[in-house]
Design a protein around this motif. Structure first.
Motif, PDB file in Angstrom:
ATOM      1  N   LYS A  53      -5.539  20.574   0.492  1.00 47.31           N
ATOM      2  CA  LYS A  53      -6.202  19.488  -0.282  1.00 47.31           C
ATOM      3  C   LYS A  53      -6.111  19.671  -1.683  1.00 47.31           C
ATOM      4  O   LYS A  53      -5.861  18.820  -2.774  1.00 47.31           O
ATOM      5  CB  LYS A  53      -7.642  18.988  -0.066  1.00 47.31           C
ATOM      6  CG  LYS A  53      -8.202  18.162  -0.561  1.00 47.31           C
ATOM      7  CD  LYS A  53      -9.541  17.801  -0.056  1.00 47.31           C
ATOM      8  CE  LYS A  53     -10.531  16.666  -0.817  1.00 47.31           C
ATOM      9  NZ  LYS A  53     -10.400  16.710  -1.934  1.00 47.31           N
ATOM     10  N   ASP A  73      -5.138  17.049  -4.754  1.00 52.72           N
ATOM     11  CA  ASP A  73      -6.065  16.866  -6.051  1.00 52.72           C
ATOM     12  C   ASP A  73      -5.242  16.963  -7.326  1.00 52.72           C
ATOM     13  O   ASP A  73      -5.403  16.127  -8.224  1.00 52.72           O
ATOM     14  CB  ASP A  73      -7.432  17.485  -5.851  1.00 52.72           C
ATOM     15  CG  ASP A  73      -8.201  16.996  -4.447  1.00 52.72           C
ATOM     16  OD1 ASP A  73      -7.889  15.994  -4.160  1.00 52.72           O
ATOM     17  OD2 ASP A  73      -8.914  17.823  -4.231  1.00 52.72           O
ATOM     18  N   GLY A 113       0.590   5.534   0.951  1.00 54.73           N
ATOM     19  CA  GLY A 113      -0.416   6.638   1.398  1.00 54.73           C
ATOM     20  C   GLY A 113       0.482   7.907   1.283  1.00 54.73           C
ATOM     21  O   GLY A 113       1.576   7.941   0.741  1.00 54.73           O
ATOM     22  N   TRP A 136      -5.552   1.054   7.313  1.00 56.33           N
ATOM     23  CA  TRP A 136      -5.128  -0.225   6.470  1.00 56.33           C
ATOM     24  C   TRP A 136      -5.140  -1.435   7.206  1.00 56.33           C
ATOM     25  O   TRP A 136      -4.938  -2.434   6.748  1.00 56.33           O
ATOM     26  CB  TRP A 136      -3.624   0.013   6.070  1.00 56.33           C
ATOM     27  CG  TRP A 136      -3.389   0.971   5.030  1.00 56.33           C
ATOM     28  CD1 TRP A 136      -4.144   1.313   3.956  1.00 56.33           C
ATOM     29  CD2 TRP A 136      -2.185   1.793   4.456  1.00 56.33           C
ATOM     30  NE1 TRP A 136      -3.336   2.206   3.093  1.00 56.33           N
ATOM     31  CE2 TRP A 136      -2.322   2.556   3.384  1.00 56.33           C
ATOM     32  CE3 TRP A 136      -0.685   1.652   5.274  1.00 56.33           C
ATOM     33  CZ2 TRP A 136      -1.183   3.335   2.937  1.00 56.33           C
ATOM     34  CZ3 TRP A 136       0.060   2.349   4.400  1.00 56.33           C
ATOM     35  CH2 TRP A 136       0.131   3.229   3.322  1.00 56.33           C
ATOM     36  N   ILE A 153      -3.659   6.424   9.116  1.00 57.04           N
ATOM     37  CA  ILE A 153      -3.617   5.696   7.998  1.00 57.04           C
ATOM     38  C   ILE A 153      -3.452   4.371   8.478  1.00 57.04           C
ATOM     39  O   ILE A 153      -3.860   3.107   7.649  1.00 57.04           O
ATOM     40  CB  ILE A 153      -2.281   6.233   7.135  1.00 57.04           C
ATOM     41  CG1 ILE A 153      -2.790   7.611   6.335  1.00 57.04           C
ATOM     42  CG2 ILE A 153      -1.775   5.163   6.123  1.00 57.04           C
ATOM     43  CD1 ILE A 153      -1.560   8.120   5.561  1.00 57.04           C
ATOM     44  N   ARG A 194       0.698  -1.159   0.055  1.00 58.83           N
ATOM     45  CA  ARG A 194      -0.049   0.044   0.028  1.00 58.83           C
ATOM     46  C   ARG A 194       0.692   1.297  -0.032  1.00 58.83           C
ATOM     47  O   ARG A 194       2.155   1.228   0.534  1.00 58.83           O
ATOM     48  CB  ARG A 194      -0.764  -0.044   1.335  1.00 58.83           C
ATOM     49  CG  ARG A 194      -1.822  -1.088   1.397  1.00 58.83           C
ATOM     50  CD  ARG A 194      -2.523  -1.166   2.644  1.00 58.83           C
ATOM     51  NE  ARG A 194      -3.557  -2.132   2.757  1.00 58.83           N
ATOM     52  CZ  ARG A 194      -3.342  -3.499   3.361  1.00 58.83           C
ATOM     53  NH1 ARG A 194      -2.095  -3.651   3.624  1.00 58.83           N
ATOM     54  NH2 ARG A 194      -4.462  -4.221   3.524  1.00 58.83           N
ATOM     55  N   HIS A 220      -2.745  14.245  -8.128  1.00 55.40           N
ATOM     56  CA  HIS A 220      -3.200  12.947  -8.308  1.00 55.40           C
ATOM     57  C   HIS A 220      -3.680  13.148  -9.883  1.00 55.40           C
ATOM     58  O   HIS A 220      -3.620  12.418 -10.834  1.00 55.40           O
ATOM     59  CB  HIS A 220      -4.439  12.686  -7.525  1.00 55.40           C
ATOM     60  CG  HIS A 220      -4.125  12.136  -6.197  1.00 55.40           C
ATOM     61  ND1 HIS A 220      -4.886  12.042  -5.351  1.00 55.40           N
ATOM     62  CD2 HIS A 220      -2.985  11.570  -5.914  1.00 55.40           C
ATOM     63  CE1 HIS A 220      -4.430  11.321  -3.958  1.00 55.40           C
ATOM     64  NE2 HIS A 220      -3.210  11.267  -4.370  1.00 55.40           N
ATOM     65  N   THR A 247      -2.609   7.888  -7.790  1.00 54.87           N
ATOM     66  CA  THR A 247      -3.440   8.058  -6.573  1.00 54.87           C
ATOM     67  C   THR A 247      -2.883   7.269  -5.400  1.00 54.87           C
ATOM     68  O   THR A 247      -2.450   6.189  -5.392  1.00 54.87           O
ATOM     69  CB  THR A 247      -5.028   7.453  -6.664  1.00 54.87           C
ATOM     70  OG1 THR A 247      -5.516   8.077  -8.078  1.00 54.87           O
ATOM     71  CG2 THR A 247      -5.754   7.697  -5.665  1.00 54.87           C
ATOM     72  N   PHE A 248      -2.842   7.902  -4.342  1.00 54.85           N
ATOM     73  CA  PHE A 248      -2.548   7.518  -2.928  1.00 54.85           C
ATOM     74  C   PHE A 248      -3.907   7.353  -2.030  1.00 54.85           C
ATOM     75  O   PHE A 248      -4.773   8.548  -2.001  1.00 54.85           O
ATOM     76  CB  PHE A 248      -1.564   8.638  -2.233  1.00 54.85           C
ATOM     77  CG  PHE A 248      -0.158   8.588  -3.049  1.00 54.85           C
ATOM     78  CD1 PHE A 248       0.907   7.815  -2.487  1.00 54.85           C
ATOM     79  CD2 PHE A 248       0.118   9.194  -4.085  1.00 54.85           C
ATOM     80  CE1 PHE A 248       1.970   7.531  -3.162  1.00 54.85           C
ATOM     81  CE2 PHE A 248       1.348   9.133  -4.803  1.00 54.85           C
ATOM     82  CZ  PHE A 248       2.481   8.246  -4.254  1.00 54.85           C
ATOM     83  N   SER A 249      -3.702   6.513  -1.470  1.00 57.30           N
ATOM     84  CA  SER A 249      -4.959   6.278  -0.360  1.00 57.30           C
ATOM     85  C   SER A 249      -4.750   5.626   0.917  1.00 57.30           C
ATOM     86  O   SER A 249      -4.007   4.549   0.914  1.00 57.30           O
ATOM     87  CB  SER A 249      -5.997   5.580  -1.213  1.00 57.30           C
ATOM     88  OG  SER A 249      -7.241   5.112  -0.202  1.00 57.30           O
ATOM     89  N   PRO A 250      -4.825   6.358   1.913  1.00 55.01           N
ATOM     90  CA  PRO A 250      -5.259   7.642   2.106  1.00 55.01           C
ATOM     91  C   PRO A 250      -4.521   8.640   1.803  1.00 55.01           C
ATOM     92  O   PRO A 250      -3.215   8.541   1.841  1.00 55.01           O
ATOM     93  CB  PRO A 250      -5.702   7.728   3.598  1.00 55.01           C
ATOM     94  CG  PRO A 250      -5.486   6.365   4.239  1.00 55.01           C
ATOM     95  CD  PRO A 250      -4.747   5.843   3.439  1.00 55.01           C
ATOM     96  N   ALA A 251      -4.912   9.816   1.498  1.00 58.49           N
ATOM     97  CA  ALA A 251      -4.081  11.128   1.158  1.00 58.49           C
ATOM     98  C   ALA A 251      -4.500  12.135   1.796  1.00 58.49           C
ATOM     99  O   ALA A 251      -5.434  12.666   1.750  1.00 58.49           O
ATOM    100  CB  ALA A 251      -4.070  11.449  -0.481  1.00 58.49           C
TER     101      ALA A 251
END
Length: 249
Positions: A139, A143, A132, A178, A174, A130, A146, A152-156
């Motif tokens: 933010k 955005d 993040g 996860w 995070i 993963r 991305h 894309t990172f998740s969570p960001a």
């Protein structure tokens, strides 16, 4: 009497020498198992993206020249502008945040991905590790990152998540999402006082990206912060991960 003594006597057989295989096994040390790595969390500005914001000019605009010099002299390791303005009055805070936002928007126009970053994302994806992101930027910047680079990172988490770095809260958040332990995660960033401090506080592994040799052992001692690993580019992270961690999916 003689028979009695004989019955109690002991017979010692000569000890057979160890075979070459046994000798090797007895002398060699078994390497300890590698720690399993299940996630990597990155800083954004100066780590995933090329640094473009003139932070010194930003701090001068927010603090004023005299106050900037005074605070810089008291904090040679760097100014934490976000924490500094938290104690200001609401009106003064609003003007400060506006000045910071103006510099950040200028940086967005020149946003560039860090060399080696895209390849590193692909490597992590191939290992099903993963990824993040934690940044003190807004933010809007996350955005745009991305959208512009299609990654894309998740969570960001941006600075709208409180408390922000160097507090370990965003990294712990995070890990919770996860469902992994912080000891199974690495924090990668270019700031000793923000990224390494955040990772250490959470109990994660830390990797300092120091492209220009900005930091020295003296800096580590002053802040009582020593990263687990130091690299000069993101391309060095590949071998670092493979050599030190179990990357089994």
């Amino acid at each position: 009497m003689r028979s009695s003594l004989l019955s109690k006597s002991f017979i010692f057989l000569p000890r057979k020498p160890l075979s070459p295989v046994c000798k090797f096994a007895s002398m060699s040390k078994i390497a300890p198992p590698k720690t399993r790595l299940r996630g990597v969390v990155f800083d954004m500005d100066g780590t995933l993206t090329v640094p473009v914001i003139d932070f010194a000019a930003m701090y001068r605009a927010v603090l004023g020249e005299h106050e900037y010099k005074r605070i810089k002299a008291e904090n040679p390791s760097g100014i934490d502008i976000l924490h500094h303005i938290e104690s200001w009055s609401p009106d003064k805070q609003r003007r400060a945040y506006q000045a910071i936002a103006d510099y950040e928007r200028q940086g967005l126009d020149r946003l560039q991905i860090m060399p080696g970053a895209a390849e590193l994302y692909g490597f992590l994806d191939s290992k099903k590790i993963r990824r993040g992101l934690i940044t003190r930027n807004v933010k809007e910047a996350v955005d745009l990152f991305h959208q512009r680079f299609g990654i894309t990172f998740s969570p960001a988490l941006s600075r709208e998540f409180r408390p922000y770095k160097p507090d370990p809260a965003p990294l712990l958040h995070i890990c919770s999402m996860w469902q992994v332990q912080p000891s199974e995660v690495m924090m990668v960033g270019d700031s000793l006082k923000d990224d390494v401090a955040c990772g250490k506080g959470a109990g994660a592994f830390t990797c300092l990206l120091d492209e220009t040799g900005r930091y020295s052992p003296t800096d580590f001692e002053k802040l009582d912060l020593k990263p687990d690993f130091t690299v000069s580019s993101l391309t060095e992270v590949y071998s670092l991960l493979e050599s030190n961690f179990d990357l089994t999916p």
